[in-house]
Design an enzyme around this catalytic site. Structure first.
Site, short mmCIF file in Angstrom:
data_model
loop_
_atom_site.label_atom_id
_atom_site.label_comp_id
_atom_site.label_asym_id
_atom_site.label_seq_id
_atom_site.Cartn_x
_atom_site.Cartn_y
_atom_site.Cartn_z
N ASN A 22 0.76 -1.34 -0.12
CA ASN A 22 0.10 0.11 -0.11
C ASN A 22 0.64 1.36 -0.11
O ASN A 22 1.82 1.41 0.63
CB ASN A 22 -0.84 -0.02 1.08
N VAL A 23 0.39 2.29 -0.52
CA VAL A 23 1.17 3.61 -0.53
C VAL A 23 0.63 4.47 0.27
O VAL A 23 0.91 5.51 0.25
CB VAL A 23 1.02 4.30 -2.18
N HIS B 4 5.67 -0.61 -2.64
CA HIS B 4 5.39 0.46 -3.99
C HIS B 4 5.27 1.69 -3.69
O HIS B 4 4.79 2.39 -4.51
CB HIS B 4 4.03 -0.12 -4.30
#
Ligand code: OAD
Length: 234
Positions: free
Chosen positions: A88-89, A105
């Site tokens: 998750n960003v 990511h």
């Protein structure tokens, strides 16, 4: 000596906070083409669209809060050494109190100059800037003169943190996977580095196919599944 837990998370852990997943019905990739808004090619063709997309993702983060699943993962640190390895960003694991989080990511709240990264060297942490929930536009340049880009691993780019993640998974006594469709490599293959004898738990309401006999599937949403997982540890 505390035992080690590696927690591999995906968009599903943040779903109950109100952030949509990518591939479920009505997910983000139903409405946006990842090759346009989240790929190296998309960035080269139309960086303005990519910046707008991540400005929007950052804006959403302002409105959401960590949920019980993020909090229960953070609380595992009382009794275990916990490494969260997230695709998750978002920043919800950190906001829930997790202190060791590897973002495979990238992170939506950060940017870096577009010339700061190549697949061989990865990126220099020194060039990464935390802009919180602010926006970035074409023409916003770093001190070195380069356009700022999101600190995101676009499709088509290498994943610099993968080696660290492999190391952490292979050191773990327990591996926990929460809310990922396991469709994006190399992240999807990480659980296979669990050492022989380490149990693997998967929390996901869907039928995620994992070809490892050690996997114990808790087929529930993240908040409920985490409560069951914590009960199993006792
Ligand atoms: P996906 O959207 O592919 O998968 C989300 C998973 O979460 C699915 O398996 C769902 O069944 C599950 N899920 C949905 N609601 C849930 C809930 N309440 N509790 C638990 N699980 C739930 O998302 P990811 O696997 O995270 O990369 O996607 C991987 C990568 O693909 C992302 O990091 C992103 C995307 O393209 C980049 O943008 C680079």
């Amino acid at each position: 000596m505390k035992k080690r837990i590696a927690v591999l998370t995906g968009a599903g852990v943040s779903a109950e906070s109100g952030l949509g997943t990518y591939r479920d019905n009505g997910g983000l990739w139903d409405n946006y083409d990842p090759m346009v808004v989240a790929s190296a090619e998309g960035w080269a063709r139309n960086p303005g669209l990519v910046l707008d997309f991540y400005n929007m993702q950052r804006e959403k983060l302002k409105e959401v809060q960590p949920n019980t699943a993020h909090r229960l993962i953070a609380e595992l640190e009382k009794d275990y050494v916990v490494d969260v390895i997230t695709q998750n960003v978002d920043n919800l694991h950190e906001r829930a109190g997790s202190t060791h989080v590897v973002h495979l990511h990238g992170e939506a709240t950060k940017i870096r100059p577009e010339n700061s990264c190549n697949d061989y060297d990865g990126f220099s942490e020194k060039l990464v800037v935390d802009i919180g929930y602010g926006a970035v536009h074409l023409g916003d340049k770093a001190p070195n003169g380069a356009q700022y880009r999101p600190h995101i691993v676009f499709f088509g780019e290498a994943v610099p943190m993968i080696e660290r993640a492999v190391e952490l998974v292979s050191q773990a006594d327990i591996v926990l996977i929460v809310g990922t469709s396991l469709q994006v490599y190399p992240a999807a293959g990480l659980y296979r580095y669990a050492r022989a004898g380490a149990p693997i738990y998967l929390i996901d309401p869907a039928d995620v196919a994992l070809f490892d006999k050690r996997v114990h599937h808790i087929q529930k949403v993240a908040t409920e599944g985490m409560q069951e997982f914590v009960g199993l540890l006792k």
